[in-house]
Design an enzyme around this catalytic site. Structure first.
Site, PDB file in Angstrom:
ATOM      1  CB  SER A   1      -0.867   0.004   1.264  1.00 20.95           C
ATOM      2  OG  SER A   1      -1.519   1.244   1.388  1.00 20.95           O
TER       3      SER A   1
ATOM      4  CE1 TYR B   1      -3.558  -2.406   5.148  1.00 19.24           C
ATOM      5  CE2 TYR B   1      -2.625  -0.272   4.585  1.00 19.24           C
ATOM      6  CZ  TYR B   1      -3.279  -1.422   4.211  1.00 19.24           C
ATOM      7  OH  TYR B   1      -3.645  -1.603   2.900  1.00 19.24           O
TER       8      TYR B   1
HETATM    9  N1  NAP Z   1      -8.557  -0.407  -1.363  1.00 19.42           N
HETATM   10  C1  NAP Z   1      -7.499   0.398  -1.283  1.00 19.42           C
HETATM   11  O1  NAP Z   1      -7.618   1.622  -1.436  1.00 19.42           O
HETATM   12  C2  NAP Z   1      -6.125  -0.179  -1.080  1.00 19.42           C
HETATM   13  C3  NAP Z   1      -5.041   0.717  -1.012  1.00 19.42           C
HETATM   14  C4  NAP Z   1      -3.768   0.201  -0.831  1.00 19.42           C
HETATM   15  C5  NAP Z   1      -3.571  -1.159  -0.744  1.00 19.42           C
HETATM   16  N2  NAP Z   1      -4.646  -2.004  -0.807  1.00 19.42           N
HETATM   17  C6  NAP Z   1      -4.385  -3.436  -0.676  1.00 19.42           C
HETATM   18  O2  NAP Z   1      -5.057  -4.125  -1.730  1.00 19.42           O
HETATM   19  C7  NAP Z   1      -5.505  -5.392  -1.264  1.00 19.42           C
HETATM   20  C8  NAP Z   1      -7.008  -5.540  -1.447  1.00 19.42           C
HETATM   21  O3  NAP Z   1      -7.655  -4.463  -0.811  1.00 19.42           O
HETATM   22  P1  NAP Z   1      -9.248  -4.303  -0.875  1.00 19.42           P
HETATM   23  O4  NAP Z   1      -9.535  -2.845  -0.803  1.00 19.42           O
HETATM   24  O5  NAP Z   1      -9.813  -5.074  -1.999  1.00 19.42           O
HETATM   25  O6  NAP Z   1      -9.645  -4.964   0.525  1.00 19.42           O
HETATM   26  P2  NAP Z   1     -11.034  -5.599   1.001  1.00 19.42           P
HETATM   27  O7  NAP Z   1     -12.152  -5.142   0.132  1.00 19.42           O
HETATM   28  O8  NAP Z   1     -11.099  -5.349   2.464  1.00 19.42           O
HETATM   29  O9  NAP Z   1     -10.808  -7.144   0.731  1.00 19.42           O
HETATM   30  C9  NAP Z   1      -9.895  -7.891   1.487  1.00 19.42           C
HETATM   31  C10 NAP Z   1     -10.041  -9.336   1.103  1.00 19.42           C
HETATM   32  O10 NAP Z   1      -9.174 -10.097   1.940  1.00 19.42           O
HETATM   33  C11 NAP Z   1      -9.887 -11.218   2.411  1.00 19.42           C
HETATM   34  N3  NAP Z   1      -9.357 -11.641   3.700  1.00 19.42           N
HETATM   35  C12 NAP Z   1      -9.170 -10.876   4.804  1.00 19.42           C
HETATM   36  N4  NAP Z   1      -8.718 -11.632   5.811  1.00 19.42           N
HETATM   37  C13 NAP Z   1      -8.601 -12.898   5.333  1.00 19.42           C
HETATM   38  C14 NAP Z   1      -8.184 -14.125   5.890  1.00 19.42           C
HETATM   39  N5  NAP Z   1      -7.793 -14.227   7.177  1.00 19.42           N
HETATM   40  N6  NAP Z   1      -8.189 -15.230   5.124  1.00 19.42           N
HETATM   41  C15 NAP Z   1      -8.600 -15.153   3.837  1.00 19.42           C
HETATM   42  N7  NAP Z   1      -8.987 -14.016   3.237  1.00 19.42           N
HETATM   43  C16 NAP Z   1      -9.000 -12.903   3.986  1.00 19.42           C
HETATM   44  C17 NAP Z   1     -11.339 -10.765   2.491  1.00 19.42           C
HETATM   45  O11 NAP Z   1     -12.218 -11.844   2.277  1.00 19.42           O
HETATM   46  P3  NAP Z   1     -13.056 -12.597   3.420  1.00 19.42           P
HETATM   47  O12 NAP Z   1     -13.582 -11.530   4.337  1.00 19.42           O
HETATM   48  O13 NAP Z   1     -14.109 -13.303   2.632  1.00 19.42           O
HETATM   49  O14 NAP Z   1     -12.081 -13.530   4.060  1.00 19.42           O
HETATM   50  C18 NAP Z   1     -11.455  -9.837   1.285  1.00 19.42           C
HETATM   51  O15 NAP Z   1     -11.824 -10.550   0.127  1.00 19.42           O
HETATM   52  C19 NAP Z   1      -5.076  -5.479   0.209  1.00 19.42           C
HETATM   53  O16 NAP Z   1      -3.831  -6.127   0.277  1.00 19.42           O
HETATM   54  C20 NAP Z   1      -4.941  -4.021   0.610  1.00 19.42           C
HETATM   55  O17 NAP Z   1      -4.059  -3.847   1.692  1.00 19.42           O
HETATM   56  C21 NAP Z   1      -5.915  -1.544  -0.967  1.00 19.42           C
END
Ligand code: NAP
Length: 254
Positions: A141, A154
């Site tokens: 991130s 984080y």
């Molecule tokens: N969105 C942003 O603006 C942003 C910015 C920078 C970086 N990122 C990175 O991009 C990636 C995706 O972000 P996102 O925004 O799509 O996040 P999100 O919508 O919160 O999705 C996170 C995913 O991780 C899964 N997950 C969480 N804990 C888990 C566990 N213990 N075992 C298996 N699966 C698990 C969740 O599924 P379940 O709940 O079904 O397990 C969900 O599908 C992450 O690595 C995040 O740090 C995102």
């Protein structure tokens, strides 16, 4: 990506779902893993409805044996794993370090650092090292590059992924396995919506103020679309990136 197999973690929604459907659109068979069975099945359905191939594995990746199960399921179903996208993550609860709860630190590190490390070990041992090839990606991130108060857990978990990727790249490069980190900026979706709502409430301002601030902090003056992350990830997994390893690729809007 025809004939190739990718594991995408956290594919039950958000960026992971878009990465999984993008890989499938490029021709890969995709193994999707996350905890919520219903939401994961929806991702698999989106892929199969579009003519692609998907296999769902419901798994809590903080459980070490679940990481092994995911890799074994991919091998049992498709016989190979070409790419592992470590996308799943937990934001944890925001708090200054001086007031934080260590259970929160452990939970965030377990999901964001130890699970990707374990899954990488399993995919290397069981699939990529024997096949002498593969591609591992860690999703980090921009919040680990330009840190914010109250998010040390984080930021630390995400910055650690870059050190992990660089180390692994050296260890497994001679076996033909590439390892990279994709550094993601603020992406339109649920995670950012939640952050915007919380920050707006704590500052007593309208959500639009926080949204404008997020966009203003980028060179492109806008949030990133999940598809823009997915296409870079797909490029990284493909033959055009065959000499790219040990790198941090930013998809942040600058
Ligand atoms: N969105 C942003 O603006 C942003 C910015 C920078 C970086 N990122 C990175 O991009 C990636 C995706 O972000 P996102 O925004 O799509 O996040 P999100 O919508 O919160 O999705 C996170 C995913 O991780 C899964 N997950 C969480 N804990 C888990 C566990 N213990 N075992 C298996 N699966 C698990 C969740 O599924 P379940 O709940 O079904 O397990 C969900 O599908 C992450 O690595 C995040 O740090 C995102």
């Amino acid at each position: 990506m025809s004939g190739r197999v990718a594991i995408v973690t956290g594919a039950s929604g958000g960026i992971g779902r878009v990465v999984a459907t993008t890989y499938a659109r490029h021709g890969a068979a995709v193994v999707v893993a996350a905890r919520r069975a219903g939401a994961l099945a929806q991702t698999a359905q989106l892929i199969t409805d579009a003519g692609g191939t998907a296999h769902s594995v419901v798994a809590d990746l903080t459980d070490e044996t679940a990481c092994t199960t995911v890799v074994r399921a991919a091998l049992d179903r498709f016989g190979r794993v070409d790419t592992l996208v470590n996308n799943a993550a937990a934001p944890g609860t925001d708090a200054p370090v001086s007031e934080a709860d260590s259970a929160n630190w452990h939970a965030v590190l377990a999901t964001n650092l130890v699970a990707p490390m374990t899954l990488s070990r399993e995919v290397l041992r069981l699939a990529m090292l024997p096949a002498r090839g593969g591609d591992i990606q860690f999703f980090s991130s921009a919040a680990a590059r330009r840190v914010l108060p109250n998010k040390a857990h984080y930021a630390a978990s995400k910055r650690a992924l870059s050190a992990l990727a660089e180390t692994l790249a050296l260890e497994v490069g001679p076996s033909g396995v590439r390892v990279n980190t994709v550094v993601i900026g603020a992406v339109s979706g649920d995670l950012v919506d939640g952050y915007v709502a919380r920050t707006a409430a704590s500052e007593g301002v309208d959500a639009s103020v926080i949204r404008r601030r997020l966009s203003a902090g980028t060179a492109l003056r806008r949030l990133v679309d999940p598809l823009e992350v997915a296409e870079v990830s797909a490029w990284l997994a493909g033959p055009a990136a065959s000499a790219v390893t040990g790198q941090e690729i930013g998809v942040t809007g600058g």
